[in-house]
Scaffold this motif. Structure first.
Motif, PDB file in Angstrom:
ATOM      1  N   GLU A 167       0.836  -1.157   0.017  1.00 20.04           N
ATOM      2  CA  GLU A 167       0.033   0.028   0.158  1.00 20.04           C
ATOM      3  C   GLU A 167       0.745   1.284   0.104  1.00 20.04           C
ATOM      4  OE1 GLU A 167      -2.689  -0.806   3.443  1.00 20.04           O
ATOM      5  OE2 GLU A 167      -4.043  -1.688   2.245  1.00 20.04           O
ATOM      6  N   GLN A 168       2.062   1.156   0.763  1.00 26.69           N
ATOM      7  CA  GLN A 168       2.933   2.364   0.723  1.00 26.69           C
ATOM      8  C   GLN A 168       3.483   2.554  -0.691  1.00 26.69           C
ATOM      9  OE1 GLN A 168       5.712   2.074   4.187  1.00 26.69           O
ATOM     10  NE2 GLN A 168       3.936   1.871   5.560  1.00 26.69           N
ATOM     11  N   ALA A 169       3.808   1.458  -1.115  1.00 27.67           N
ATOM     12  CA  ALA A 169       4.478   1.717  -2.506  1.00 27.67           C
ATOM     13  C   ALA A 169       3.686   2.164  -3.547  1.00 27.67           C
ATOM     14  CB  ALA A 169       5.170   0.270  -2.957  1.00 27.67           C
ATOM     15  N   LEU A 170       2.222   1.764  -3.443  1.00 32.59           N
ATOM     16  CA  LEU A 170       1.082   2.405  -4.532  1.00 32.59           C
ATOM     17  C   LEU A 170       1.105   3.815  -3.972  1.00 32.59           C
ATOM     18  CD1 LEU A 170      -1.102  -0.327  -5.029  1.00 32.59           C
ATOM     19  CD2 LEU A 170       0.336   0.647  -6.741  1.00 32.59           C
ATOM     20  N   ALA A 171       1.138   3.898  -2.595  1.00 34.28           N
ATOM     21  CA  ALA A 171       0.851   5.452  -2.367  1.00 34.28           C
ATOM     22  C   ALA A 171       2.043   6.140  -2.817  1.00 34.28           C
ATOM     23  CB  ALA A 171       0.795   5.595  -0.826  1.00 34.28           C
ATOM     24  N   HIS A 172       3.249   5.945  -3.063  1.00 35.35           N
ATOM     25  CA  HIS A 172       4.455   6.613  -3.230  1.00 35.35           C
ATOM     26  C   HIS A 172       4.316   6.628  -4.814  1.00 35.35           C
ATOM     27  CE1 HIS A 172       8.620   8.113  -3.433  1.00 35.35           C
ATOM     28  NE2 HIS A 172       8.996   7.033  -4.230  1.00 35.35           N
ATOM     29  N   ASP A 173       3.866   5.650  -5.576  1.00 39.05           N
ATOM     30  CA  ASP A 173       3.925   5.749  -7.103  1.00 39.05           C
ATOM     31  C   ASP A 173       2.598   4.890  -7.641  1.00 39.05           C
ATOM     32  OD1 ASP A 173       4.310   5.431  -9.509  1.00 39.05           O
ATOM     33  OD2 ASP A 173       6.229   4.405  -9.685  1.00 39.05           O
ATOM     34  N   ALA A 174       1.655   5.632  -7.718  1.00 40.16           N
ATOM     35  CA  ALA A 174       0.241   5.093  -8.027  1.00 40.16           C
ATOM     36  C   ALA A 174       0.244   4.352  -9.468  1.00 40.16           C
ATOM     37  CB  ALA A 174      -0.453   6.111  -7.832  1.00 40.16           C
ATOM     38  N   GLN A 175       1.317   4.499  -9.959  1.00 36.98           N
ATOM     39  CA  GLN A 175       1.231   3.923 -11.550  1.00 36.98           C
ATOM     40  C   GLN A 175       2.041   2.590 -11.575  1.00 36.98           C
ATOM     41  OE1 GLN A 175      -0.722   4.979 -13.920  1.00 36.98           O
ATOM     42  NE2 GLN A 175      -1.426   6.285 -12.206  1.00 36.98           N
ATOM     43  N   ARG A 176       2.684   2.160 -10.567  1.00 35.54           N
ATOM     44  CA  ARG A 176       3.521   1.116 -10.188  1.00 35.54           C
ATOM     45  C   ARG A 176       2.718  -0.367 -10.196  1.00 35.54           C
ATOM     46  NH1 ARG A 176       8.583  -0.487  -9.935  1.00 35.54           N
ATOM     47  NH2 ARG A 176       9.403  -2.177  -8.397  1.00 35.54           N
ATOM     48  N   ALA A 177       2.556  -0.853 -11.492  1.00 33.12           N
ATOM     49  CA  ALA A 177       1.845  -2.052 -11.771  1.00 33.12           C
ATOM     50  C   ALA A 177       2.236  -3.311 -10.855  1.00 33.12           C
ATOM     51  CB  ALA A 177       1.984  -2.462 -13.140  1.00 33.12           C
ATOM     52  N   GLU A 178       3.689  -3.511 -10.723  1.00 29.33           N
ATOM     53  CA  GLU A 178       4.172  -4.460 -10.011  1.00 29.33           C
ATOM     54  C   GLU A 178       3.524  -4.322  -8.420  1.00 29.33           C
ATOM     55  OE1 GLU A 178       5.922  -2.237 -11.514  1.00 29.33           O
ATOM     56  OE2 GLU A 178       6.867  -3.850 -13.300  1.00 29.33           O
ATOM     57  N   SER A 179       3.659  -3.315  -7.825  1.00 28.17           N
ATOM     58  CA  SER A 179       3.058  -2.945  -6.502  1.00 28.17           C
ATOM     59  C   SER A 179       1.485  -3.456  -6.347  1.00 28.17           C
ATOM     60  CB  SER A 179       3.212  -1.491  -6.008  1.00 28.17           C
ATOM     61  OG  SER A 179       4.653  -1.371  -5.799  1.00 28.17           O
ATOM     62  N   ALA A 180       0.818  -3.012  -7.286  1.00 25.92           N
ATOM     63  CA  ALA A 180      -0.730  -3.280  -7.573  1.00 25.92           C
ATOM     64  C   ALA A 180      -0.905  -4.901  -7.513  1.00 25.92           C
ATOM     65  CB  ALA A 180      -1.263  -2.787  -8.544  1.00 25.92           C
ATOM     66  N   ILE A 181       0.124  -5.399  -8.396  1.00 26.01           N
ATOM     67  CA  ILE A 181       0.086  -6.962  -8.773  1.00 26.01           C
ATOM     68  C   ILE A 181       0.419  -7.741  -7.266  1.00 26.01           C
ATOM     69  CG2 ILE A 181       1.046  -8.812  -9.708  1.00 26.01           C
ATOM     70  CD1 ILE A 181       1.541  -7.146 -12.210  1.00 26.01           C
ATOM     71  N   ALA A 182       1.395  -7.384  -6.385  1.00 27.17           N
ATOM     72  CA  ALA A 182       2.107  -7.736  -5.225  1.00 27.17           C
ATOM     73  C   ALA A 182       0.733  -7.561  -4.078  1.00 27.17           C
ATOM     74  CB  ALA A 182       3.171  -7.280  -4.578  1.00 27.17           C
ATOM     75  N   LEU A 183      -0.018  -6.433  -4.208  1.00 30.29           N
ATOM     76  CA  LEU A 183      -1.039  -5.972  -3.277  1.00 30.29           C
ATOM     77  C   LEU A 183      -2.012  -6.978  -3.294  1.00 30.29           C
ATOM     78  CD1 LEU A 183      -2.014  -4.180  -0.893  1.00 30.29           C
ATOM     79  CD2 LEU A 183      -2.768  -2.691  -2.709  1.00 30.29           C
ATOM     80  N   THR A 184      -2.514  -7.128  -4.574  1.00 24.09           N
ATOM     81  CA  THR A 184      -3.596  -8.306  -4.948  1.00 24.09           C
ATOM     82  C   THR A 184      -3.319  -9.579  -4.197  1.00 24.09           C
ATOM     83  OG1 THR A 184      -3.795  -7.093  -7.227  1.00 24.09           O
ATOM     84  CG2 THR A 184      -4.942  -9.399  -6.763  1.00 24.09           C
ATOM     85  N   GLU A 185      -2.045  -9.743  -4.378  1.00 21.54           N
ATOM     86  CA  GLU A 185      -1.893 -11.523  -3.892  1.00 21.54           C
ATOM     87  C   GLU A 185      -1.646 -11.258  -2.357  1.00 21.54           C
ATOM     88  OE1 GLU A 185      -0.543 -15.511  -3.928  1.00 21.54           O
ATOM     89  OE2 GLU A 185      -1.863 -14.111  -5.171  1.00 21.54           O
ATOM     90  N   THR A 186      -1.019 -10.295  -1.891  1.00 20.23           N
ATOM     91  CA  THR A 186      -1.252 -10.098  -0.560  1.00 20.23           C
ATOM     92  C   THR A 186      -2.535  -9.982   0.209  1.00 20.23           C
ATOM     93  OG1 THR A 186       0.984  -9.028  -0.571  1.00 20.23           O
ATOM     94  CG2 THR A 186      -0.142  -8.593   1.403  1.00 20.23           C
TER      95      THR A 186
END
Length: 168
Positions: free
Chosen positions: A1-20
């Motif tokens: 969540e923090q990674a996406l807050a820092h860079d909302a366009q980072r797909a890898e973070s959204a993918i990892a957040l989905t799995e988590t």
């Protein structure tokens, strides 16, 4: 969540957040994160596969199938998507389709112990116990500490009323 807050366009973070979120059993949030991941990376098979898993866990089976199929459109050589689609089809009692998907997963990754186990379940459902047993044994050969094939072998032998083998 923090990674996406820092860079909302980072797909890898959204993918990892989905799995988590899915693993944390926060399925509605996982679905939302999966949707975001596929919007950020529409050509990412892992994004679509994880989205499919989240949808499946949220009991949205038809949408999950669409997501898994989209993952395979993006990358037909994605063994996890073939495995997950095969498992979904098996639960829908679409055994021939499930067998085909799991066979594809194994052609792509011959040492995929989870796919061997799932194939064993499908073969048992199709009334092919000797092939099912072989698949379970292959899964165990590849990953001796993976206990699902042992449980499934026990159930297979129980269904066949081969009680001594089921107990073993």
């Amino acid at each position: 969540e923090q990674a996406l807050a820092h860079d909302a366009q980072r797909a890898e973070s959204a993918i990892a957040l989905t799995e988590t979120l899915r693993l944390a059993k926060r399925f509605d949030e996982a679905v939302a994160a999966g949707r975001r991941a596929t919007e950020l990376a529409p050509e990412s098979a892992p994004a679509w596969n994880n989205f499919g898993l989240a949808l499946d866990e949220a009991e949205r089976k038809e949408e999950a199938e669409v997501a898994f199929r989209r993952a395979l459109e993006v990358d037909p050589s994605h063994p996890k998507a073939h495995l997950n689609l095969g498992n979904l089809l098996r639960l829908a009692k679409r055994y021939s389709e499930a067998e085909a998907e799991l066979g594809t997963a194994l052609r792509l990754k011959a040492d995929y112990h989870q796919a061997w186990n799932s194939l064993g379940v499908v073969l048992g459902d199709l009334g092919r116990p000797s092939e099912a047993s072989e698949a379970f044994h292959q899964a165990l050969k590849l990953q001796p500490r993976y206990t699902k094939p042992l449980t499934n072998l026990g159930k297979l032998f129980l269904d066949l009323e081969r009680f001594p083998e089921a107990l073993q």
